[in-house]
Design an enzyme around this catalytic site. Structure first.
Site, short mmCIF file in Angstrom:
data_model
loop_
_atom_site.label_atom_id
_atom_site.label_comp_id
_atom_site.label_asym_id
_atom_site.label_seq_id
_atom_site.Cartn_x
_atom_site.Cartn_y
_atom_site.Cartn_z
N ASN A 13 -30.27 20.65 -13.07
CA ASN A 13 -30.62 20.54 -11.64
C ASN A 13 -29.71 21.50 -10.88
OD1 ASN A 13 -31.07 19.83 -9.00
ND2 ASN A 13 -30.04 17.84 -9.14
N TRP A 14 -30.27 22.60 -10.45
CA TRP A 14 -29.45 23.64 -9.78
C TRP A 14 -29.16 23.29 -8.33
CZ3 TRP A 14 -30.34 29.42 -11.42
CH2 TRP A 14 -30.08 29.54 -12.79
N LYS A 15 -29.82 22.25 -7.82
CA LYS A 15 -29.62 21.85 -6.42
C LYS A 15 -29.84 23.06 -5.50
CE LYS A 15 -26.37 18.49 -8.13
NZ LYS A 15 -25.46 17.42 -7.80
N HIS A 97 -33.65 11.79 -6.45
CA HIS A 97 -32.24 12.12 -6.71
C HIS A 97 -31.38 11.47 -5.61
CE1 HIS A 97 -28.53 14.39 -7.11
NE2 HIS A 97 -28.92 14.67 -8.34
N GLU A 99 -29.03 12.50 -3.94
CA GLU A 99 -28.77 13.35 -2.76
C GLU A 99 -29.96 13.32 -1.81
OE1 GLU A 99 -27.54 16.83 -4.94
OE2 GLU A 99 -25.74 15.75 -5.57
N GLU A 167 -28.29 7.88 -13.16
CA GLU A 167 -27.19 8.69 -12.61
C GLU A 167 -26.34 7.82 -11.69
OE1 GLU A 167 -28.17 13.11 -12.67
OE2 GLU A 167 -29.08 12.33 -10.84
N GLY A 173 -21.03 14.95 -9.71
CA GLY A 173 -20.19 16.00 -9.13
C GLY A 173 -18.74 15.62 -8.95
N SER A 212 -21.70 14.26 -14.13
CA SER A 212 -20.52 14.94 -14.69
C SER A 212 -20.60 15.16 -16.20
CB SER A 212 -19.24 14.19 -14.31
OG SER A 212 -19.04 14.24 -12.91
N GLY A 233 -26.02 18.66 -13.40
CA GLY A 233 -25.93 19.39 -12.15
C GLY A 233 -25.04 20.62 -12.30
N GLY A 234 -23.80 20.49 -11.88
CA GLY A 234 -22.86 21.62 -11.83
C GLY A 234 -22.81 22.44 -13.11
#
Ligand code: PEP
Length: 252
Positions: A13-15, A97, A99, A167, A173, A212, A233-234
């Site tokens: 997930n590149w956000k 998600h 976010e 999640e 993150g 993470s 993610g990251g």
């Protein structure tokens, strides 16, 4: 089919990260995907879905969106329909998600409508659920994710139209992760709820862990029972890290 026999899915997930130049990173992921006993997927920002889908066509890497509107078209400035993602070459879309739930106040009912829209468009819906830190500390984790499952999942879920992503919001993150026992408990709970709701098909729906995940902790997290892959993610922004996580599924 035992959960361990399901083909794992590792989704990035590149956000809100990535310009056209990031196609080089995708090319590295495509090149590194060979020989993995897992499906790989990259969910770039909407601006890159079409070009990434074209670049990854015919490879072992699928492309997904990060959100969709519930309606197929209409007066919804700035939104993207599931049909548009499909038309751009996406195979899946992340919905719910944390976010989105936080930044856009998305409810379980809205997430459910988006998952239904994904199915209508022929996309796999990757539905995210997970508890907040205070909810975990208050012993509410299973009650919270049970409520999210009931409210966010449409009827008729199958392995072809649905993937779950557990999640914990406090792990996204932050570099923090739940204990292996806590992940196992949450995933076993989700598996049971899926089987109760969808019968045998519930045993075939993949349940991803997200929060993470890094190359350094991937093996511990992704070999837990009922963990059928990861939502990353990251660490998905750099091909080497993303492939380092997926390498858990490299055949010997
Ligand atoms: C996510 O945003 O879905 C996620 C899991 O992020 P990270 O891997 O950075 O914790």
């Amino acid at each position: 089919m035992a959960s361990a026999d399901l083909t794992p899915l590792v989704t990035g997930n590149w956000k809100m990260n990535g310009l056209a130049v990031a196609e080089g990173e995708l090319a590295k992921i495509v090149n590194g995907a060979a020989g993995l006993k897992a499906e790989l997927m990259v969910c770039p920002p909407a601006t890159l879905v079409a070009s990434f889908a074209a670049a990854a066509r015919g490879s072992a890497v699928a492309i997904g969106g990060q959100d969709c509107h519930a309606e197929p078209s209409g007066a919804h400035t700035g939104d993207i329909a599931a049909e548009m993602l499909k038309d751009a070459g996406a195979a899946a879309v992340i919905v719910g998600h944390s976010e989105r739930r936080t930044d856009h106040h998305e409810t379980d009912a809205q997430v459910r409508s988006k998952a239904m829209a994904a199915r209508r468009a022929g996309l796999l819906a990757i539905v995210c659920i997970g508890e907040q830190r205070a909810e975990r500390e208050g012993g509410q984790t299973l009650a919270v994710i049970g409520r999210q499952l009931d409210g966010s999942l449409p009827d008729g879920g199958t392995s072809a139209n649905l993937v779950l992503a557990y999640e914990p919001v406090w792990a996204i993150g932050t570099g923090l992760t739940p204990t292996a026992a806590d992940v196992a408990e949450a995933h076993a709970f989700i598996r049971k709820r899926l089987e109760t709701r969808f019968g045998a098909e519930g045993g075939r729906i993949r349940i991803l862990y997200g929060g993470s995940v890094k190359p350094t902790n991937a093996k511990e997290l992704l070999t837990i029972a009922n963990v059928n892959g990861a939502l990353v993610g990251g660490a998905s922004l750099k091909a080497a890290d993303f492939l380092g996580i997926a390498a858990v599924y490299r055949s010997a």
